[in-house]
Design an enzyme around this catalytic site. Sequence first.
Site, PDB file in Angstrom:
ATOM      1  N   HIS A  25      29.490  18.970  33.258  1.00 24.35           N
ATOM      2  CA  HIS A  25      28.122  18.543  32.961  1.00 24.35           C
ATOM      3  C   HIS A  25      27.865  17.093  33.399  1.00 24.35           C
ATOM      4  O   HIS A  25      28.730  16.226  33.276  1.00 24.35           O
ATOM      5  CB  HIS A  25      27.852  18.674  31.460  1.00 24.35           C
ATOM      6  CG  HIS A  25      28.149  20.038  30.922  1.00 24.35           C
ATOM      7  ND1 HIS A  25      27.500  21.176  31.351  1.00 24.35           N
ATOM      8  CD2 HIS A  25      29.047  20.454  29.986  1.00 24.35           C
ATOM      9  CE1 HIS A  25      27.977  22.225  30.695  1.00 24.35           C
ATOM     10  NE2 HIS A  25      28.929  21.814  29.871  1.00 24.35           N
ATOM     11  N   THR A  66      69.788  30.216  37.587  1.00 20.51           N
ATOM     12  CA  THR A  66      68.510  29.705  38.111  1.00 20.51           C
ATOM     13  C   THR A  66      68.771  28.785  39.307  1.00 20.51           C
ATOM     14  O   THR A  66      67.945  28.676  40.205  1.00 20.51           O
ATOM     15  CB  THR A  66      67.677  28.992  37.026  1.00 20.51           C
ATOM     16  OG1 THR A  66      68.321  27.783  36.648  1.00 20.51           O
ATOM     17  CG2 THR A  66      67.470  29.886  35.816  1.00 20.51           C
ATOM     18  N   LYS A  89      63.611  29.779  37.867  1.00 23.48           N
ATOM     19  CA  LYS A  89      63.496  28.347  38.208  1.00 23.48           C
ATOM     20  C   LYS A  89      62.034  28.050  38.524  1.00 23.48           C
ATOM     21  O   LYS A  89      61.408  28.730  39.334  1.00 23.48           O
ATOM     22  CB  LYS A  89      64.379  28.031  39.418  1.00 23.48           C
ATOM     23  CG  LYS A  89      64.621  26.551  39.630  1.00 23.48           C
ATOM     24  CD  LYS A  89      65.512  25.960  38.549  1.00 23.48           C
ATOM     25  CE  LYS A  89      66.886  25.580  39.066  1.00 23.48           C
ATOM     26  NZ  LYS A  89      67.778  25.170  37.983  1.00 23.48           N
ATOM     27  N   GLN A 136      27.334  32.090  35.984  1.00 23.92           N
ATOM     28  CA  GLN A 136      27.740  33.495  35.899  1.00 23.92           C
ATOM     29  C   GLN A 136      27.264  34.280  37.121  1.00 23.92           C
ATOM     30  O   GLN A 136      28.017  35.027  37.741  1.00 23.92           O
ATOM     31  CB  GLN A 136      27.149  34.134  34.625  1.00 23.92           C
ATOM     32  CG  GLN A 136      27.849  33.774  33.331  1.00 23.92           C
ATOM     33  CD  GLN A 136      27.293  32.539  32.641  1.00 23.92           C
ATOM     34  OE1 GLN A 136      26.764  31.632  33.285  1.00 23.92           O
ATOM     35  NE2 GLN A 136      27.426  32.474  31.327  1.00 23.92           N
TER      36      GLN A 136
HETATM   37  O1  URC Z   1      25.338  28.327  34.128  1.00 25.12           O
HETATM   38  C1  URC Z   1      25.442  28.164  32.896  1.00 25.12           C
HETATM   39  N1  URC Z   1      25.910  29.173  32.123  1.00 25.12           N
HETATM   40  C2  URC Z   1      26.034  29.065  30.764  1.00 25.12           C
HETATM   41  O2  URC Z   1      26.480  30.026  30.085  1.00 25.12           O
HETATM   42  C3  URC Z   1      25.655  27.848  30.180  1.00 25.12           C
HETATM   43  N2  URC Z   1      25.642  27.388  28.889  1.00 25.12           N
HETATM   44  C4  URC Z   1      25.179  26.110  28.936  1.00 25.12           C
HETATM   45  O3  URC Z   1      25.074  25.375  27.906  1.00 25.12           O
HETATM   46  N3  URC Z   1      24.873  25.762  30.207  1.00 25.12           N
HETATM   47  C5  URC Z   1      25.168  26.808  31.000  1.00 25.12           C
HETATM   48  N4  URC Z   1      25.068  26.992  32.352  1.00 25.12           N
END
Ligand code: URC
Length: 297
Positions: free
Chosen positions: A259, A60, A11, A231
Amino acid sequence: MPKVSAARYGKDNIRVYKVHRDESTNPPTHTVYEMTVCVLLEGEIETSYTEADNSNVVATDTMKQTTYITAKQNPVNPPELFGAILSQHFIDTYKHISVAHVNIIQHRWTRMEVDGQPHPHSFYRDGAEKRLVQADATRGTGISIRSGISDLLVLKSTGSMFHSFYRNEYTALPETWDRILSTSVDAGWKWSTFSGLEAVQKEVTQFNETHIKAREITFRLFAVEESPSVQNTMYKMCEEILAAQSMVTDVDYSLPNKHYFEIDLSWHKGLKNTGKDAEVYAPQSDPNGLIKVTVSR
Ligand SMILES: O=c1[nH]c(=O)c2[nH]c(=O)[nH]c2[nH]1
């Protein structure tokens, strides 16, 4: 001859609200919890698919009723404990069930302040952020738990860069040493497998503490870091959470890069709105970057 190679059922979207009333205060102080639960079971259930044999089917609806009864008879806070109790119940009660997967989404009800005082029984939804738990009880193995947060929308208006990335004839993006960074945080931390319910109960204070700590680490590093990339910043968050809680084996983040584009308004009377003069931006709904990582001990 085809055979069932994977099956689970249950469920989803079981909505549960629970109130705790502290009668020691006058008026009583209420604390409320709201969650959405998904229960999925695995086991010796193949013949329900292949031979229409329902004798091994825990309905369920039974899973839904069990969720309500378990919430009535046990604490729902921390949700990790509730998930462990509920998932263990299914493998204890039904010998042909080998794995019980319980997913919990806890919604926010934050206490109102009225006339500068915390109100005893009025709450508000302070954002879309959710607290997550996936608790899976497996016969003969124990209970595995992933805790997490999702839909935590954050933005910083400076202190973020993105430069020195791979360039070739497909690259249009200019380098930047100062950009807006916004994301919706989806993060999780996986606990080393608990041998059973008692082992979860023994560590019960760790779950709320770690939730608070992981959130605090996410906020602090997001805010304080001169971020060179999504990253690198998310990796540092994972490292700190691993360092903060020794029972956590893996930390994962999934971060959309939301963005905000500069708008060149120089066509209008030479208006300066780019680079250091940028003030008005165009937030983009899509497409967005999507950066994921899992960091393990
Ligand atoms: O922090 C970012 N990592 C990316 O891999 C990436 N690629 C991108 O176009 N802008 C960003 N900014």
